[in-house]
Design an enzyme around this catalytic site. Structure first.
Site, mmCIF file in Angstrom:
data_model
loop_
_atom_site.group_PDB
_atom_site.id
_atom_site.type_symbol
_atom_site.label_atom_id
_atom_site.label_comp_id
_atom_site.label_asym_id
_atom_site.label_seq_id
_atom_site.Cartn_x
_atom_site.Cartn_y
_atom_site.Cartn_z
ATOM 1 N N TYR A 1 50.908 -12.736 -67.133
ATOM 2 C CA TYR A 1 50.143 -12.818 -65.912
ATOM 3 C C TYR A 1 50.393 -11.225 -64.693
ATOM 4 O O TYR A 1 48.825 -10.944 -64.933
ATOM 5 C CB TYR A 1 50.252 -13.921 -64.822
ATOM 6 C CG TYR A 1 49.510 -13.718 -63.384
ATOM 7 C CD1 TYR A 1 48.732 -14.169 -63.070
ATOM 8 C CD2 TYR A 1 50.411 -13.463 -62.540
ATOM 9 C CE1 TYR A 1 47.743 -14.375 -61.480
ATOM 10 C CE2 TYR A 1 49.806 -13.172 -60.755
ATOM 11 C CZ TYR A 1 48.579 -13.953 -60.458
ATOM 12 O OH TYR A 1 48.009 -13.899 -59.512
ATOM 13 N N SER B 1 47.466 -8.472 -57.681
ATOM 14 C CA SER B 1 49.004 -9.331 -57.498
ATOM 15 C C SER B 1 50.227 -8.039 -57.054
ATOM 16 O O SER B 1 49.966 -7.324 -58.283
ATOM 17 C CB SER B 1 48.850 -10.424 -57.940
ATOM 18 O OG SER B 1 50.525 -11.481 -57.657
#
Length: 296
Positions: free
Chosen positions: A155, A143
């Site tokens: 994350y 990501s």
């Protein structure tokens, strides 16, 4: 003929969103697909849908967060389709919170799925690929958040680790003919947009299907010779992401004491401080230098 004709592909986290798009597009491109998702009903639904459209797919509800379960995902591919030619490590959890409110149990679950799940499933796939003579492709889904994003520290950390992991694997597996690349997709999915209303309002260029062609290309023989890359796609834009590197100037001294380090940072290095985070925020010291000149 499809770009993945005759190939057997594993897609984790394929019950919906980006993973479903990767699995469905791979099947439409001729691949036999293991549709993996811890939600068995979702995995079965996607596999059945592929079958209804003439494709070959089998569902798996194993979790990537357990090494023995991850092994079973890959074993299912070799049992059902005779081999494994590609793996899309897509399964992931999102977790948004200010870092001072991070919950240890949630952190652990995110790391177990987003990072260890990639490691476990990737290890199983590369062992299978080597045993069948080498060759194949692993696409790890990272990501743009790996560059740093507000309220997504855990994350972001896992996605940064996936990028580093991909680079290391690419080096180790190149002699085996196994390509490893990381993809940073930008799409509106349930993981990011929680409400049904927001999902219905997804712009046409931000749907998961817009990212799938990139993953299909990296799984296919057309990407031969491309490994160790970080690729970002947001539907309209496609570009490579640079790897970290040692930045010039490189200062040298026989002894770096705190005084000489301070001189370096108030002198030569100050002008080379890096913007940080996905939003490319300027360090306060540089903002202090720039903002007075704007008001002068």
């Amino acid at each position: 003929m499809g770009i993945l004709d005759g190939k057997a592909i594993v897609v984790t986290g394929a019950g919906r969103g980006l993973g479903e798009a990767y699995a469905v597009h791979a099947a439409l491109a001729g691949a036999s697909v293991v549709v993996n998702d811890v939600d068995a009903d979702l995995a079965e639904r996607v596999a059945e849908n592929i079958g209804l459209h003439g494709g070959r797919a089998v569902a798996s509800a194993h979790t990537v967060a357990d090494p023995s379960e991850a092994e079973k995902i890959v074993d299912l591919c070799t049992t059902e389709f005779g081999r494994v030619d590609g793996l899309v490590n897509n399964a992931g959890l999102n977790y948004e919170t200010p870092p001072w409110e991070d919950d240890p149990d949630t952190i652990r679950r995110v790391v177990e799925v987003n990072l260890l799940g990639v490691v476990y499933t990737g290890m199983a796939a590369m062992r299978a690929m080597r045993e069948q003579g080498g060759g194949g492709s692993i696409v790890n889904i990272s990501s743009g958040a790996f560059l740093g994003q507000r309220k997504l520290a855990t994350y972001s950390a896992t996605k940064g680790a996936v990028v580093s992991l991909s680079s290391s694997w690419a080096l180790d597996l190149e002699p085996e003919g196994i390509r490893v690349n990381a993809v940073c997709p930008v799409a509106h999915t349930r993981m990011v947009w929680q409400s049904e209303r927001s999902l219905r309002a997804i712009p046409a260029d931000r749907t998961p299907s817009k990212v799938a062609p990139l993953v299909l290309f990296l799984l296919s023989d057309a990407s031969e010779g491309i490994t160790g890359q970080i690729v970002r796609c947001n539907g309209r834009q496609l570009h490579l992401v640079g790897h970290p590197h040692f930045k010039q100037p490189i200062l040298e001294s026989d002894l770096w004491d705190t005084a000489s380090v301070e001189r370096a940072f108030t002198g030569v290095l100050q002008a080379h401080l890096e913007p940080f985070g996905l939003e490319k925020r300027m360090p306060p010291r540089l903002r202090e230098l720039v903002e007075p000149s704007r008001t002068a």
